[in-house]
Design a protein around this motif. Structure first.
Motif, mmCIF file in Angstrom:
data_model
loop_
_atom_site.group_PDB
_atom_site.id
_atom_site.type_symbol
_atom_site.label_atom_id
_atom_site.label_comp_id
_atom_site.label_asym_id
_atom_site.label_seq_id
_atom_site.Cartn_x
_atom_site.Cartn_y
_atom_site.Cartn_z
ATOM 1 N N ARG A 1 30.042 34.454 -104.976
ATOM 2 C CA ARG A 1 28.862 34.521 -105.478
ATOM 3 C C ARG A 1 28.355 33.774 -106.014
ATOM 4 N N ALA A 2 28.315 32.720 -106.339
ATOM 5 C CA ALA A 2 27.587 31.571 -106.607
ATOM 6 C C ALA A 2 26.801 30.844 -105.872
ATOM 7 N N GLU A 3 26.528 31.327 -104.654
ATOM 8 C CA GLU A 3 25.874 31.100 -103.783
ATOM 9 C C GLU A 3 24.065 30.876 -104.209
ATOM 10 N N PHE A 4 24.158 32.009 -105.414
ATOM 11 C CA PHE A 4 22.826 31.922 -105.079
ATOM 12 C C PHE A 4 22.711 32.629 -106.779
ATOM 13 N N GLU A 5 21.748 32.112 -107.568
ATOM 14 C CA GLU A 5 21.841 32.061 -109.316
ATOM 15 C C GLU A 5 21.041 33.382 -109.624
ATOM 16 N N GLY A 6 21.494 33.697 -110.758
ATOM 17 C CA GLY A 6 19.935 33.805 -111.816
ATOM 18 C C GLY A 6 18.858 34.314 -110.504
ATOM 19 N N GLU A 7 17.792 34.492 -110.770
ATOM 20 C CA GLU A 7 16.805 34.934 -110.331
ATOM 21 C C GLU A 7 17.235 35.733 -108.919
ATOM 22 N N GLN A 8 17.835 34.649 -108.289
ATOM 23 C CA GLN A 8 17.759 34.785 -106.927
ATOM 24 C C GLN A 8 18.646 35.742 -106.555
ATOM 25 N N ALA A 9 19.747 35.950 -107.131
ATOM 26 C CA ALA A 9 21.065 36.829 -107.014
ATOM 27 C C ALA A 9 20.781 37.476 -107.681
ATOM 28 N N ARG A 10 19.874 38.190 -108.653
ATOM 29 C CA ARG A 10 19.874 39.286 -109.110
ATOM 30 C C ARG A 10 18.620 40.412 -107.929
ATOM 31 N N VAL A 11 17.326 39.402 -107.439
ATOM 32 C CA VAL A 11 16.896 40.052 -105.985
ATOM 33 C C VAL A 11 18.056 40.342 -105.143
#
Length: 292
Positions: free
Chosen positions: A76-86
């Motif tokens: 799941r850490a491939e995308f973090e922060g706002e990108q992961a939330r989106v």
């Protein structure tokens, strides 16, 4: 976008290790679904003889290049922060909008982020599919690590259960999954797609108790990859209640694969299925499904 090689630790404690590549000096003398091989003497590049052997399942291998599982990156850490939330919010819009930029825009609006963030994803729709694949893998790993669901099960039962659990995760998206397969089969995405599926298959085999690092390593993963791919395709056209026919199909394929009399025939068929699943044959199939 490339993924870190999957690394493992035994559920019972201690590090479980996976070599970057199996040691092909180990020559197997066992059947494909046996977990024991006999030591073989071979020549190393310097010309001297060496002996290599593979231990039974649930034992630790010490091949060079191993990395303990606890050091593995969380998928799941491939995308973090706002990108992961989106991306996480976008999954709730896939059923209506498909694996599309529109779903990502809707997801951004849902979490109160400017839709312009979608432009930060180089491959947009592919990023959404890959995020979903990584999220499913991590959820499967969490269930494997809990250890509760696999107790007292045989290897074939474990494989059946884990493949079913993983496919059930994409059941809500089954009407849109042909589009996801088409995205995965695109030349720009196929490398990442293949690696994600390889990581999934490897996790399932280790959870089933396979700790061998011989030539069987390739065969077992080819067979299981074929079982997974063919069941995934079967699921797309299954109209039975709660995918009952799909799970029966999966059960039969797993039983056939563990029937040593049919292993060679099944391996050949399933290897061809994997090739079709990742190549133009699947892309053509998906295209026909999308046109319906």
């Amino acid at each position: 976008m490339y993924r870190t090689v999957v690394n493992r630790i035994l559920l019972s404690g201690g590090s479980r290790r996976l070599p970057k590549y199996p040691d092909i000096r180990t020559v197997t003398s066992s059947s494909w679904f046996s977990t024991t091989t006999q030591p073989q003497t071979v020549l190393n590049p310097s010309g001297s003889s060496t002996s290599s052997s593979s231990s039974t399942s649930f034992q630790t291998s010490s091949a060079a290049g191993d990395v303990p599982r606890h050091e593995r990156n969380n998928p799941r850490a491939e995308f973090e922060g706002e990108q992961a939330r989106v991306l996480q919010a976008s999954l709730r819009h896939v059923i209506r909008l498909g694996w599309s930029e529109e779903a990502m825009i809707a997801g951004a609006k849902e979490v109160g982020i400017s839709p312009s963030i979608v432009g930060s994803f180089p491959r947009k729709e592919a990023a959404l599919v890959e995020f979903f694949m990584d999220d499913c893998l991590q959820r499967l790993i969490d269930r494997i690590d809990s250890g509760e669901e696999l107790q007292n099960l045989t290897p074939s039962q474990r494989i059946y259960k884990l493949v079913r659990i993983r496919l059930e995760m994409q059941a809500p998206y089954v009407s849109k999954w042909p589009q996801a397969l088409s995205i995965q089969a695109h030349p720009l995405n196929v490398s990442t797609s293949f690696k994600q599926r390889a990581m999934l298959i490897d996790e399932i085999w280790h959870a089933a108790g396979d700790e061998t690092y011989d030539l069987d390593w390739y065969v077992k993963r080819t067979v299981l990859g074929g079982i997974y791919s063919t069941t995934e395709i079967y699921m797309l056209t299954d109209s039975s209640p709660e995918f009952r026919d799909t799970w029966l199909f999966l059960d039969n394929r797993v039983k056939d694969a563990f029937d040593l009399k049919k292993t060679i025939q099944e391996a050949k068929y399933l290897a061809e299925a994997v090739g079709a699943g990742m190549g133009s044959s699947l892309q053509g199939f998906v295209g026909r499904v999308l046109q319906r």
